[in-house]
Structure formats: C-alpha cells, structure tokens
Design an enzyme around this catalytic site. Sequence first.
Site, mmCIF file in Angstrom:
data_model
loop_
_atom_site.group_PDB
_atom_site.id
_atom_site.type_symbol
_atom_site.label_atom_id
_atom_site.label_comp_id
_atom_site.label_asym_id
_atom_site.label_seq_id
_atom_site.Cartn_x
_atom_site.Cartn_y
_atom_site.Cartn_z
ATOM 1 N N ASN A 157 -52.926 0.794 -26.665
ATOM 2 C CA ASN A 157 -52.614 1.791 -25.648
ATOM 3 C C ASN A 157 -53.113 1.260 -24.318
ATOM 4 O OD1 ASN A 157 -51.597 4.202 -27.299
ATOM 5 N ND2 ASN A 157 -53.480 3.581 -28.366
ATOM 6 N N GLU A 158 -52.199 0.654 -23.584
ATOM 7 C CA GLU A 158 -52.553 0.005 -22.331
ATOM 8 C C GLU A 158 -52.742 1.064 -21.244
ATOM 9 O OE1 GLU A 158 -53.364 -2.903 -22.664
ATOM 10 O OE2 GLU A 158 -51.893 -4.237 -23.582
ATOM 11 N N PRO A 159 -53.360 0.683 -20.102
ATOM 12 C CA PRO A 159 -53.550 1.661 -19.031
ATOM 13 C C PRO A 159 -52.246 2.399 -18.706
ATOM 14 C CG PRO A 159 -54.712 -0.347 -18.520
ATOM 15 C CD PRO A 159 -53.944 -0.621 -19.783
#
Length: 634
Positions: A157-159
């Site tokens: 879950n990237e920024p």
Amino acid sequence: MNMVESFEKIPVKVFPDSKKGSAYVAQEIAALIRKKAAASEKCVLGMATGATPVSLYAELVRMHREEGLSFKNVITFNLDEYYPIEKEAVHSYWSFMHRHLFDHIDIDPANIHIPNGSWPKDDIKKYCAAYDEAIDAAGGIDLQILGIGLNGHIGFNEPGSSIYSKTRLVNLDNTTRIANTYEFANISKVPRLAVTMGIGNILKSKRVLLMGWGQKAAIIAKAVEGNVTEQIPASILQQHPDCTFIIDEAASSELTRNKAPWLTGDCVWTPVMIKKAVIYLALKLGKSVLSLTAMDYIENGLSDLLVEKGDAYEINLQVFYMLRDSITGWPGGKPNAVIPAHPERSEPHPKRCIIFSPHPDDDIISMGGTFMRLHDQGHEVHVAYQTSGNIAVTDEFVTRFIDFAVGFEEMFGIDNHKSQQILKAAREYIATKQKDQPDTSDIRSIKGLIRRCEAKATCRYVGLPEGRAHFQNLPFYETGAIEKNPMGEEDVTLTMQLLRKIKPHQVYCAGDLADPHGTHKVCLEVVFESLRRIKAAGDEWVKNCWVWLYKGAWQEWDISEIEMAIPMSPDQVMKKRFGIFIHQSQKDMVPFQGTDSREFWQRAEDRNSNTANIYAELGMTKYAAMEAFVRWHY
Ligand code: F6R
C-alpha cells in the site's frame, strides 16, 4: 499518560538489535498458536516478506525444531505478491515464504494463502475479492506481521492508498522498485505491479506487529509521532486499537525520546546532553548557538536546563567551545603544540594509524580527506580491508576483466589456453545463473581480485608505500550470498594478529550498525572484540591506542555526537572524488545500491558538505566539507 506516549501515538518496543526484536515477536506468535491450539482453535496469521522478517522466520523454524512448536492449527495469509510472476519463480514471495518458513515447519499446505501473481488480469478483481472473503471465512486475521517501506508503505500500500482499501492490484512506487532491486538482477527486472492486501484488511486484523530495523528510523518516527495521513500509510496504524511497533535501537534514533529526551521526561544534564539540547534548539530556530536567548530556551521546553545551569549565554558558550574544539585539520594530533581541548594527542608524532575498511572502498568514501591528511602529515598509515567485497561486482564487469586477461596473454605470446577456459566457463555459468545462486569460486576470486586492485590503486593515489594495504578477507563474509555469517573466531584471530603486528596509536573503523546487509556491523564487532581481548591480555601498546569511528556510506553522525570534525578545502574535496572514482567496479549501476540512486562519490560529497553547512549554521567557520568522527572508549 506518560510523556513518551504524548509524542508516540503507537506503542513502541525497542530492542538492542533485530535478532532480539524478532525473538520477541516469535514468542508472541508462539504463545498465540499454543493458546489457540489448547482451545482447539485455528490461529490465523498475516505474513510479510522482505528483509525485515527473515530473522523472525529463522526463529520460528528454530522453535519448531527445538521446542516442538507445531503449526498444524495455523492458517496464513500473506500480504502481497509481485505481479505478474509465476508462483515458483525465484523472486516470487511464494518462493520466499517456502524458502524461509513453510518448507521447514509442519503447516498444512492447504492452510497457506499467498496472493496469486499469475492470475489473469481481466479476472483479477474477482480473485482479490475472493482473497478477502477467504480471510473473513477463516475468522479474520488474529495477528498481522508487517514491515515498513522507506516511504511508509505497509504491504504494498504505497503512499496515497485509501484507509478503506482492500486486496487489489497496485502500481509499485519507483522508490519501492529501487529498494527491492537487491532481490533481482537489476531494476528493469523488478515488476511494476503487485497484488496487496489493503489498509482496510490490515486495520481489521485483531493484533498488528510492525517490525522495523536500522535504516527505517526516519519513517518510523513519522509514522509513530506524525499526523495520520494516507501519504504515510503506516501512520494509519495509529487508528488500530492493538498495534505495536517492534524496532531496534538504530531504528529508534529519530523518535523524540532519543532525539530530544528532555521533552519526554526528566533528563540528566551531562555536558553531552547539554550539547545535544542546545544544538537541537539552534537548528530548530535557525539561529547560531551564540544567538540563543533565555526566552528561546524557555519557549522550547528547555527551561529546566536554565534552572539547573543558570545563564543562557554561559550555556551557549560552553556548547560553542565544544563545537569549535572538535574542528581540527590535524587528525593525528598537532605536533609541537599544547592544545588541551584538541580531540587528539599531539604526542607521539608521527603515529601509527590503521584504517579498518569493511569493503575495499569505505576508507576513501567515508574518510578519504582524513586518510590523505594523516599520510601527508607524516603518520604511518595502514589500511586493513576487512572483506573482499566480491559480491558487489557485476557479472558483466568480471567477464570484461577475464576477457582482458585472455587478450593480454595473447598479446605477449603467453599460453592463454587456461584463461580462455576460465572465460568460457564463466560466460556459461553467468548465462544461466539464478538469483541467490552463489558464483563459482573462480568467479568469486576474480571479483575479489578486481576490488583488491582498485583498493591498491587508491592506496597508491594517496601515496602509501607498498605493504601498507592489508587484505584480510575475513571468513564471515565469504558465504557467496548476500546474507553473511556472524562474527567467527577466525575473524577475531586474524584481526588480533594484524593489530599486534602494527601496534597502532590510532584505529579508525566504520561505526555503522545499519548497512543493508549487515557487513559493517560485523566488521565493527570484530575490531571491538579484538581490541577488548588484546586489552584483557595486557598488551602495553593498547593503552595508548585510541579508536575513532567514522560512518559508512549510508548515514552520518548526528552533529551533537561528533567529537572530531576534519575540514576539507574545495581542492581536497576534488581529490577525494577522484580517489573514489578509482573504484570503477562500484560506479554507475552497482548490484547493491539500496534506495539511494546517487553514486558513492555524490553521497560522500553531499554528506560532507552537509556537515560543514550545519557547523556553519551553528556559528562556526564555513568550510567546503567536513568528515566526522566519534571516539570509542574501551
Ligand atoms: C512485504 C511487504 C513490504 C515490506 C517493506 C519492507 O511483504 O509487504 O511492505 O515489509 O517493503 O521491506 P524490507 O523488509 O525488505 O525492508
């Protein structure tokens, strides 16, 4: 609520090192598995991959083998998988999990769930929904293990990922792809997509343990102490009712409790603590040390210091002198001068110095300016290259050198039958080489030779006579793999022999506890252990042997810790740059670049000029660059 908790919005447990932190997590997992087994219940675990949990899995395997911990009642759900990727591909997380854990325990294969990286794309949404349903059907995750990305990602879950996100196909951040390049041959081979459980899934787990070691200090502080933001996905864990961060000491360095301990509770105002507080205050307010006022102290949580020590200007002066006295152009001490506050002794002069360089280029990268000064100022400088560094030479580079050897022999009519054979064998081997497959011993030796020649060239460049470069080839490093052995008896014996031969007055070594593969840490332990043993044995010379620590390529000392700062002129900066250039095998794309895409000379220059700039901001003379050292007492 105590003062630490008012800063830290997630409970944090700090352990001396990652092994001890992993053992704690393993204990908690084992206790849960046993409790559930006793109640004839299933235990649902959320699993992570990457470098962080490797020692956790090793500990679980050990507990299974030695303590009879059974995984028969365990159901696992892995967080993520690259996409697209075949299940059994070497780089898949499926392979990772089997290699590190599942192949060595008694879990029922039917209970293992890892996102399928080869599911057809047009059907992937349905597949992801089914993954979420399977988690729910198992009763939800009892305990979720997490690592953290340098950008704050959890799972993949990237920024920007939503707090409500579920299992889905995502794009990997470029920074993540760079960080994970070490798992692949090069960045172009790192997939651009991944399937990951969402933040929503993670928040639904009953308990969450996030582990973070060494290099993750800055992002951990943001996640724990900053605001909740989707830009730092791990910060969302502040909203989880039962989440704990398990970190090691290095990863705790940016937390307020360590950065500014006076803000989180009572502290003892030693000179070192005063220096730390005043520098913190000056940098925070953008003022020089001597411009700080009593009001600045009072308004920024330091009235306690004023109450105890009195006048602000006196405190300012005390710190100003500490900073000023740490700066010297004479790392080996200034001969014929009596300077009581000088960081080094002026006698004896010249000194015998030994620089321990974990890899063949750390000497020039991390303390090249000081190295040259020591030699130019007449000291007898030796360099001990602790490891061969062979793992960090690319296959292309080694082939180029063998090709050269074949051509060289041909050119001078030397029988090149043997070298041709070596070249052919190397080409064949490299063409089919798999990830994690160690090089043949020939290839490894040649890679080591390449780095040895580069190191020798650096010593010549600095001006050292022959015989001052010592290649230790410490055995702990020679696993042929990224993962190294722990320090062994032989490593210590070799180092004690060298120290006893040289009997140095000064020892320099890399004081790092966090490099990507742990080599620096072991190299440091080896020197410490050797010196302790020599001291215990009563060798006379060691009483006059001072140890100075520099930091390797990955970080710098905190300004308040620095006890000796060696300034560099613009010319010296250039000279150091050319010294680093000699290490051609480490230029451009090196296999273990980490997340920082700058080359080593750029990192060194940025870091050294940054140190000089901070000194200047604090009110010292502005130099082009500075190298920094901390003394180790034993
Ligand atoms: C792995 C995962 C990632 C990693 C993170 C840290 O399953 O989901 O979030 O935990 O990228 O990676 P390492 O541990 O390699 O530093």
